[in-house]
Design a protein around this motif. Structure first.
Motif, PDB file in Angstrom:
ATOM      1  N   UNK A  45       5.389   0.439 -10.241  1.00 42.27           N
ATOM      2  CA  UNK A  45       5.088   0.205 -11.768  1.00 42.27           C
ATOM      3  C   UNK A  45       6.615   0.242 -12.372  1.00 42.27           C
ATOM      4  N   UNK A  46       7.583   0.864 -12.000  1.00 41.10           N
ATOM      5  CA  UNK A  46       8.772   0.710 -12.769  1.00 41.10           C
ATOM      6  C   UNK A  46       9.454  -0.612 -12.127  1.00 41.10           C
ATOM      7  N   UNK A  49      -2.944   9.037  -7.328  1.00 47.70           N
ATOM      8  CA  UNK A  49      -2.616   8.012  -6.457  1.00 47.70           C
ATOM      9  C   UNK A  49      -1.836   8.252  -5.382  1.00 47.70           C
ATOM     10  N   UNK A  50      -2.338   7.780  -4.121  1.00 40.33           N
ATOM     11  CA  UNK A  50      -1.608   8.260  -2.755  1.00 40.33           C
ATOM     12  C   UNK A  50      -0.637   7.318  -2.174  1.00 40.33           C
ATOM     13  N   UNK A  51      -0.301   6.099  -3.123  1.00 31.62           N
ATOM     14  CA  UNK A  51       0.295   5.212  -2.441  1.00 31.62           C
ATOM     15  C   UNK A  51       0.966   4.114  -3.446  1.00 31.62           C
ATOM     16  N   UNK A  52       1.362   4.640  -4.695  1.00 28.90           N
ATOM     17  CA  UNK A  52       1.647   3.835  -5.690  1.00 28.90           C
ATOM     18  C   UNK A  52       0.945   2.830  -6.265  1.00 28.90           C
ATOM     19  N   UNK A  53      -0.288   2.774  -5.886  1.00 32.45           N
ATOM     20  CA  UNK A  53      -1.068   1.758  -6.566  1.00 32.45           C
ATOM     21  C   UNK A  53      -2.720   2.465  -6.477  1.00 32.45           C
ATOM     22  N   UNK A  54      -3.627   2.017  -7.373  1.00 33.69           N
ATOM     23  CA  UNK A  54      -4.774   2.435  -7.586  1.00 33.69           C
ATOM     24  C   UNK A  54      -5.688   1.226  -8.042  1.00 33.69           C
ATOM     25  N   UNK A  77       3.690   4.998 -10.410  1.00 30.98           N
ATOM     26  CA  UNK A  77       5.016   5.495  -9.771  1.00 30.98           C
ATOM     27  C   UNK A  77       4.687   6.732  -9.112  1.00 30.98           C
ATOM     28  N   UNK A  78       4.830   7.125  -8.061  1.00 33.69           N
ATOM     29  CA  UNK A  78       4.629   8.530  -7.091  1.00 33.69           C
ATOM     30  C   UNK A  78       5.574   8.619  -6.081  1.00 33.69           C
ATOM     31  N   UNK A  79       5.148   9.667  -5.292  1.00 29.45           N
ATOM     32  CA  UNK A  79       6.213   9.721  -4.287  1.00 29.45           C
ATOM     33  C   UNK A  79       6.441   8.797  -3.063  1.00 29.45           C
TER      34      UNK A  79
END
Length: 176
Positions: A42-43, A4-9, A35-37
């Motif tokens: 999600x958190x 996921x490139x933006x915290x969502x998909x 959750x990603x960079x």
């Protein structure tokens, strides 16, 4: 690998006129949070849902479903199929929706990510309307509409409209 490139998909949208609103359209936006960079969507959502467990998605715990409609010129919202009352207690829900939809409206179109496993799942047909199958509502197989409900340009427009609706709603709420 699914990234996921933006915290969502797996974000989708549809505009519908249903029993909730005989006077205007209902915008539905559904997204899988991660959750990603780029963020801990999600958190943040899980923390929020601990305080409001009645608003948890009844089908998939990492998905969020937002419905927005105007009834008698009043912006009204649902989170995961549940009406959100305009009350101080629920301001964190409105704030989260506003931030998330604003973020979605600003994601570059090429950064939207769809997981093939999600697209093949039965949930893709229920994700937007929760209690109704999209394929039955529009009388077409889900395979024929999957591209249109996952169209990044339209998703961004829908998210922006929802975000504006939350802002309008909060301005009116705080005026009183």
């Amino acid at each position: 690998m699914n990234i996921s490139f933006q915290g969502i998909k797996n974000t989708s949208f549809i505009i519908d006129q249903d029993e909730y609103c005989k006077f205007d359209k209902t915008r539905y936006l559904n997204s899988e949070l991660t959750d990603d960079q780029y963020g801990k969507d999600l958190t943040c959502y899980k923390k929020l849902i601990k305080d409001f467990p009645e608003f948890e998605n009844p089908f998939r715990k990492n998905f969020i479903n937002i419905a927005h409609y105007k009834k008698y010129d009043v912006d009204t919202f649902q989170l995961n199929g549940k009406f959100i009352p305009e009350h101080d207690k629920y301001i964190p829900l409105f704030s989260f929706i506003s931030k998330l939809t604003d973020k979605i409206s600003k994601i570059p179109e090429k950064a939207f990510f769809l997981d093939l496993e999600y697209l093949k799942s039965n949930y893709a047909d229920y994700a937007l309307l929760l209690d109704r199958r999209i394929s039955e509502e529009i009388s077409k197989p889900i395979d024929e509409v999957i591209e249109s409900i996952h169209n990044p340009t339209n998703i961004k427009r829908c998210a922006k409209n929802i975000s504006k609706g939350v802002i309008r709603s909060m301005i009116e709420y705080f005026k009183t």
